[in-house]
Design an enzyme around this catalytic site. Sequence first.
Site, PDB file in Angstrom:
ATOM      1  N   LYS A   1      84.112  28.237 -47.530  1.00 29.73           N
ATOM      2  CA  LYS A   1      84.734  27.046 -47.000  1.00 29.73           C
ATOM      3  C   LYS A   1      85.486  26.253 -48.073  1.00 29.73           C
ATOM      4  O   LYS A   1      86.660  25.926 -47.900  1.00 29.73           O
ATOM      5  CB  LYS A   1      83.642  26.179 -46.377  1.00 29.73           C
ATOM      6  CG  LYS A   1      84.112  24.905 -45.792  1.00 29.73           C
ATOM      7  CD  LYS A   1      82.917  24.069 -45.401  1.00 29.73           C
ATOM      8  CE  LYS A   1      82.198  23.563 -46.655  1.00 29.73           C
ATOM      9  NZ  LYS A   1      81.175  22.562 -46.328  1.00 29.73           N
ATOM     10  N   THR A   2      84.801  25.961 -49.149  1.00 28.51           N
ATOM     11  CA  THR A   2      85.419  25.147 -50.198  1.00 28.51           C
ATOM     12  C   THR A   2      86.650  25.851 -50.762  1.00 28.51           C
ATOM     13  O   THR A   2      87.668  25.238 -51.055  1.00 28.51           O
ATOM     14  CB  THR A   2      84.420  24.876 -51.331  1.00 28.51           C
ATOM     15  OG1 THR A   2      83.205  24.421 -50.747  1.00 28.51           O
ATOM     16  CG2 THR A   2      84.942  23.818 -52.276  1.00 28.51           C
TER      17      THR A   2
ATOM     18  N   ASP B   1      86.022  17.306 -44.592  1.00 28.45           N
ATOM     19  CA  ASP B   1      85.003  18.340 -44.777  1.00 28.45           C
ATOM     20  C   ASP B   1      83.718  17.918 -44.064  1.00 28.45           C
ATOM     21  O   ASP B   1      83.506  16.735 -43.805  1.00 28.45           O
ATOM     22  CB  ASP B   1      84.757  18.492 -46.284  1.00 28.45           C
ATOM     23  CG  ASP B   1      83.917  19.710 -46.588  1.00 28.45           C
ATOM     24  OD1 ASP B   1      83.780  20.575 -45.706  1.00 28.45           O
ATOM     25  OD2 ASP B   1      83.405  19.793 -47.721  1.00 28.45           O
ATOM     26  N   GLU B   2      82.852  18.870 -43.767  1.00 28.70           N
ATOM     27  CA  GLU B   2      81.573  18.594 -43.099  1.00 28.70           C
ATOM     28  C   GLU B   2      81.788  17.744 -41.847  1.00 28.70           C
ATOM     29  O   GLU B   2      81.080  16.755 -41.614  1.00 28.70           O
ATOM     30  CB  GLU B   2      80.603  17.866 -44.048  1.00 28.70           C
ATOM     31  CG  GLU B   2      80.298  18.589 -45.348  1.00 28.70           C
ATOM     32  CD  GLU B   2      79.336  19.750 -45.170  1.00 28.70           C
ATOM     33  OE1 GLU B   2      79.049  20.141 -44.013  1.00 28.70           O
ATOM     34  OE2 GLU B   2      78.893  20.283 -46.203  1.00 28.70           O
TER      35      GLU B   2
ATOM     36  N   GLN C   1      75.258  23.481 -38.353  1.00 30.94           N
ATOM     37  CA  GLN C   1      74.647  22.837 -39.519  1.00 30.94           C
ATOM     38  C   GLN C   1      74.633  21.324 -39.372  1.00 30.94           C
ATOM     39  O   GLN C   1      74.547  20.595 -40.361  1.00 30.94           O
ATOM     40  CB  GLN C   1      75.394  23.236 -40.788  1.00 30.94           C
ATOM     41  CG  GLN C   1      75.233  24.709 -41.115  1.00 30.94           C
ATOM     42  CD  GLN C   1      75.888  25.091 -42.425  1.00 30.94           C
ATOM     43  OE1 GLN C   1      75.515  24.602 -43.484  1.00 30.94           O
ATOM     44  NE2 GLN C   1      76.873  25.970 -42.351  1.00 30.94           N
TER      45      GLN C   1
ATOM     46  N   ARG D   1      70.563  29.182 -47.044  1.00 30.54           N
ATOM     47  CA  ARG D   1      70.772  28.851 -48.457  1.00 30.54           C
ATOM     48  C   ARG D   1      70.466  30.048 -49.341  1.00 30.54           C
ATOM     49  O   ARG D   1      70.834  30.085 -50.508  1.00 30.54           O
ATOM     50  CB  ARG D   1      69.870  27.693 -48.924  1.00 30.54           C
ATOM     51  CG  ARG D   1      70.013  26.370 -48.184  1.00 30.54           C
ATOM     52  CD  ARG D   1      71.397  25.862 -48.169  1.00 30.54           C
ATOM     53  NE  ARG D   1      72.049  26.256 -46.922  1.00 30.54           N
ATOM     54  CZ  ARG D   1      73.361  26.261 -46.731  1.00 30.54           C
ATOM     55  NH1 ARG D   1      74.156  25.907 -47.700  1.00 30.54           N
ATOM     56  NH2 ARG D   1      73.888  26.642 -45.586  1.00 30.54           N
TER      57      ARG D   1
END
Length: 754
Positions: free
Chosen positions: A36-37, A223-224, A254, A613
């Site tokens: 994503k980043t 973002d998020e 998430q 994670r």
Amino acid sequence: MTQVANLLEGLNPAQREAVETVDGPLLIIAGPGSGKTRVITHRIAYLVQEYGVSPYSILAMTFTNKAAREMTDRLGRLAGPHAGALTVGTFHSFCARLLRIEGDFIGLSRNYSIFDDDDQISAIKQCLGQADYDPKRYPPRAVLSAISRAKNVLQDSQAMARDAAGYYFEEVCARVYRHYEELLARNNAVDFDDLLLRTVQLFREYPVVLQRYQDRYGYLMVDEFQDTNVAQYQLSRQLSQGHQNFCVVGDPDQSIYSWRSADVRNILNFKNDYPRAKVISLGQNYRSTANILNAAKGLIESNGKRLDHQLFTDNSTGQPVRVDEAYDEDEEAGKVIGEIKRLTREESFKLGDCAVMYRVNAQSRAMEEACLQQGVKYRLVGGTRFYQRKEIRDLTAYLRLVYNQQDDQTLARVVSVPPRGLGAKSMQQLGEWATGRGVSTFDAMREITLASRNKQPSPVSLPSRAASSIAKFVDLIERLVAISREAEVVKLIDVLLSESGLQKHIQESDERPEERWENVMDFRGIAQEFNAETPPDGLGSLLERTSLVSQVDDLEDAEDSITLITLHQAKGLEFPVVFIVGMEEGLLPHSRSLDSEEQTEEERRLCYVGMTRAEQRLYLMRAFRRNFRGGSGGPAAASRFLREIPEDLLVPAALSSTAARTVTSPQPGGGSSIRAAALAAASVAPSSGPALKVGDPVRHRAFGDGIVMACEVTASDVEVTVEFAGGVGAKRLLLSFAPLEKLSDSEDPGLGGR
DNA sequence: ACAAACTTGCTTTTT
DNA sequence: GCAAGTTTGT
């Protein structure tokens, strides 16, 4: 052109499409570990290099400073010198800066304060008093959180009152809210939620201002996005209204912050709000082994309301997810630490590769003890944050007062640290007098000082000692204010520390003075970064920094320590080895979230976040018995989430506990199996002996009556764990040997299994 | 200003 | 059943 090629190189088709889609609304659904980043940063660099968009007109919003910093770093490497002109920051810091500049429109002067949690609580208490409500009946925390909820959906006190009609508690809160608004205004202050709320209000009331920002920022990225609240969404909409170059990135699976007013509908309904939005799904996972990813997928698929999108990976299968159980939290911790030691000894993992995740902070205690006992270094994420430490808060309180003397909340904190003969009663009197005359407490003190300097009678009746203390205090602050206007921040801090007596106060305190002073010096080091700004802007920026940082922000990599962290805080991080402890009903999912389906689904997402994670190894641990707040806690059933993970991806781990715990009898040959327990729970009777299932009452010749907690099918036998009454506790017994007889339900010994 | 005695309530906490 | 916060007493 070569640079552009570089920007697209190594991206998969979906990622590439996301980078190349530059105009119009765009929704990127980014699964865990999907790069994503990378996509966001490459997209920004692509906008600049390929489309010639000025970096000055790009705004990227994140939720954490850490994410913002990470993005800035990566962009620095990608876009080089352009990067500095980009605006990358958290929603809150963006708004804080905007309000510094434009606040005048809504009655905020440049030097406004940002109230922290404590300030808010004490302000609310004060407002409860003003509205004549008993803080016992209306706990300040609850009132504040109701007000916060209202603010997050952009309601002012009037709107809240309108909505509250008929709900008494809400009505009370709305009334307190009105006083609270007034108090904030008097103090030239805002709280966290206001940073967003007031910016949106400002844009609404002054379209000219909004226009300026719309013109400046032609491209907006968030973002998020699954964690945005109504205020944040509204702000984004306002900013991108004209051009609609609005790109949001997130993953509804998430979404774990609904309790902080995050509204997952923002992402779920994005297509309704922006019908021409393009939707791109990033489904390929580059982080985890196939087994880990599939286990997580299996779990999340139990959620009913979901935006379906395909997750897959080309990574190797990896090892199965390991599942183990322990008698209690201490054994659980012992097993985890024992296994971590084994992983570092027998395999090539380092301590820094390992993280232990849990639902509630209280679970860290057992883990810490096990670490201490077995000599494993750990870093605990959470705890008291740096800026929350008392000595730092005292120091920043002084700085805040120097920056903004209207701030009564801060004044109250500062005035008796160190004690200077101004007690609660004098301050009370002073405060009343000040509010009566509609001035700030500090202004009132100033007047008294002036009077005493001119040998005039004090305008308020105060003990003469208090009057002289006030004069000295006013003197001190005014000297500091003068310094703050011309000298650099560190100079101000140095003078402040010595002249206020704070230095002496800290160094002579009985609670670890060296450590506390060291913290102060660390803070001084941070302050140095702001020396370059023209006074008093440096002070303003420093204060902004101290109010807006989180715990995960200053998390540094530590090669030789394991990480202890809550599942919430783990979002956005990754580790080669992850242990999730406390896989029990009532803990994960937490008992407080069992009454609504939505909340239980959020717990499932939380578990999913934790699982995803992990890169290489994932362990899921549970204990039969957990001591909550000293209370016996009662026996706990295995988390439903364990049952929802596809069985073939799990394997019983049978970890050995290095920490001696004598309750368990030696285990014959084999693995215990949660899976088997689950099967048994589903009434699959063991082949030999009496048919027992979890929850059955039983009687043992020596131990008395008890309840079956688990049945484990081993190679040759069935091992049952029974919780006995009368202080006997839990025992593990082999069914073929143990003299157990099943009781009928009427003979239930009343242990009350769940 | 501090300590002892009492009450209370008990997830998560990006900013 | 405990820790943290609040009230009360010296």
